[in-house]
Design a protein around this motif. Structure first.
Motif, PDB file in Angstrom:
ATOM      1  N   SER A  77      61.046  93.977  -5.531  1.00 22.43           N
ATOM      2  CA  SER A  77      60.021  93.233  -5.055  1.00 22.43           C
ATOM      3  C   SER A  77      58.842  93.287  -6.285  1.00 22.43           C
ATOM      4  CB  SER A  77      59.401  94.269  -3.891  1.00 22.43           C
ATOM      5  OG  SER A  77      59.482  95.710  -4.226  1.00 22.43           O
ATOM      6  N   SER A  78      59.348  93.928  -7.258  1.00 25.55           N
ATOM      7  CA  SER A  78      58.335  93.748  -8.423  1.00 25.55           C
ATOM      8  C   SER A  78      58.446  92.357  -9.072  1.00 25.55           C
ATOM      9  CB  SER A  78      58.562  94.939  -9.549  1.00 25.55           C
ATOM     10  OG  SER A  78      59.949  94.750  -9.876  1.00 25.55           O
ATOM     11  N   LEU A  91      72.487  86.485  -6.973  1.00 25.77           N
ATOM     12  CA  LEU A  91      73.036  87.800  -6.926  1.00 25.77           C
ATOM     13  C   LEU A  91      74.573  87.431  -7.168  1.00 25.77           C
ATOM     14  CD1 LEU A  91      70.689  88.237  -4.851  1.00 25.77           C
ATOM     15  CD2 LEU A  91      71.790  89.767  -3.979  1.00 25.77           C
ATOM     16  N   LYS A  92      74.997  88.197  -8.197  1.00 24.19           N
ATOM     17  CA  LYS A  92      76.334  88.083  -8.542  1.00 24.19           C
ATOM     18  C   LYS A  92      77.122  89.399  -8.596  1.00 24.19           C
ATOM     19  CE  LYS A  92      79.279  86.266 -12.624  1.00 24.19           C
ATOM     20  NZ  LYS A  92      79.234  86.012 -13.768  1.00 24.19           N
ATOM     21  N   PHE A  93      77.951  89.456  -7.940  1.00 19.01           N
ATOM     22  CA  PHE A  93      79.032  90.660  -7.642  1.00 19.01           C
ATOM     23  C   PHE A  93      80.163  90.205  -8.577  1.00 19.01           C
ATOM     24  CE2 PHE A  93      76.766  91.254  -4.058  1.00 19.01           C
ATOM     25  CZ  PHE A  93      76.862  92.799  -3.753  1.00 19.01           C
ATOM     26  N   LEU A 111      76.376  94.617  -9.739  1.00 17.29           N
ATOM     27  CA  LEU A 111      75.813  93.646  -8.906  1.00 17.29           C
ATOM     28  C   LEU A 111      74.571  93.424 -10.004  1.00 17.29           C
ATOM     29  CD1 LEU A 111      74.305  92.022  -6.946  1.00 17.29           C
ATOM     30  CD2 LEU A 111      73.004  94.168  -6.251  1.00 17.29           C
ATOM     31  N   GLU A 112      74.562  91.797 -10.510  1.00 18.05           N
ATOM     32  CA  GLU A 112      73.617  91.353 -11.415  1.00 18.05           C
ATOM     33  C   GLU A 112      72.761  90.520 -10.470  1.00 18.05           C
ATOM     34  OE1 GLU A 112      75.840  89.947 -14.266  1.00 18.05           O
ATOM     35  OE2 GLU A 112      76.334  91.780 -15.242  1.00 18.05           O
ATOM     36  N   VAL A 137      67.422  90.192 -14.075  1.00 14.14           N
ATOM     37  CA  VAL A 137      66.287  90.910 -13.644  1.00 14.14           C
ATOM     38  C   VAL A 137      66.528  92.228 -12.985  1.00 14.14           C
ATOM     39  CG1 VAL A 137      64.744  88.992 -13.490  1.00 14.14           C
ATOM     40  CG2 VAL A 137      66.074  89.697 -11.427  1.00 14.14           C
ATOM     41  N   PHE A 138      67.950  92.458 -12.844  1.00 17.96           N
ATOM     42  CA  PHE A 138      68.259  93.696 -11.946  1.00 17.96           C
ATOM     43  C   PHE A 138      69.931  93.745 -12.321  1.00 17.96           C
ATOM     44  CE2 PHE A 138      70.266  95.864  -8.464  1.00 17.96           C
ATOM     45  CZ  PHE A 138      69.342  96.868  -8.203  1.00 17.96           C
TER      46      PHE A 138
END
Length: 83
Positions: A56-57, A65-67, A31-32, A41-42
């Motif tokens: 939440s930051s 969201l990319k799977f 997951l990106e 960012v994740f």
């Protein structure tokens, strides 16, 4: 066909949300999450059918969201962070 489909709830959210698989269980998916400028960012590996995500930051805005599954298939969905 190993189709990736998932549900994001709640959406919009405050940055904490759940992703649930709707169909084929996640099998070692990546997951990106990207912000509107395209900056990652994740990132996380996901292997169960429901995961809690906390970005939440990050500031309020639109995120993608990319799977990516191990077969190279991918799916993208949009989430709105509204604080």
């Amino acid at each position: 066909e190993n189709k990736i489909d998932f549900i994001i709830s709640p959406n919009p959210s405050n940055g904490r949300f759940t992703i649930k698989n709707d169909g084929v269980p996640f099998q070692k998916c990546e997951l990106e999450i990207y912000n509107i400028e395209g900056k990652k960012v994740f990132h996380s590996a996901i292997s169960n059918s429901q995961s809690q995500i906390d970005i939440s930051s990050q500031p309020s805005g639109i995120y993608f969201l990319k799977f990516i599954n191990q077969d190279g298939g991918s799916a993208v969905k949009k989430i709105v962070i509204n604080k």
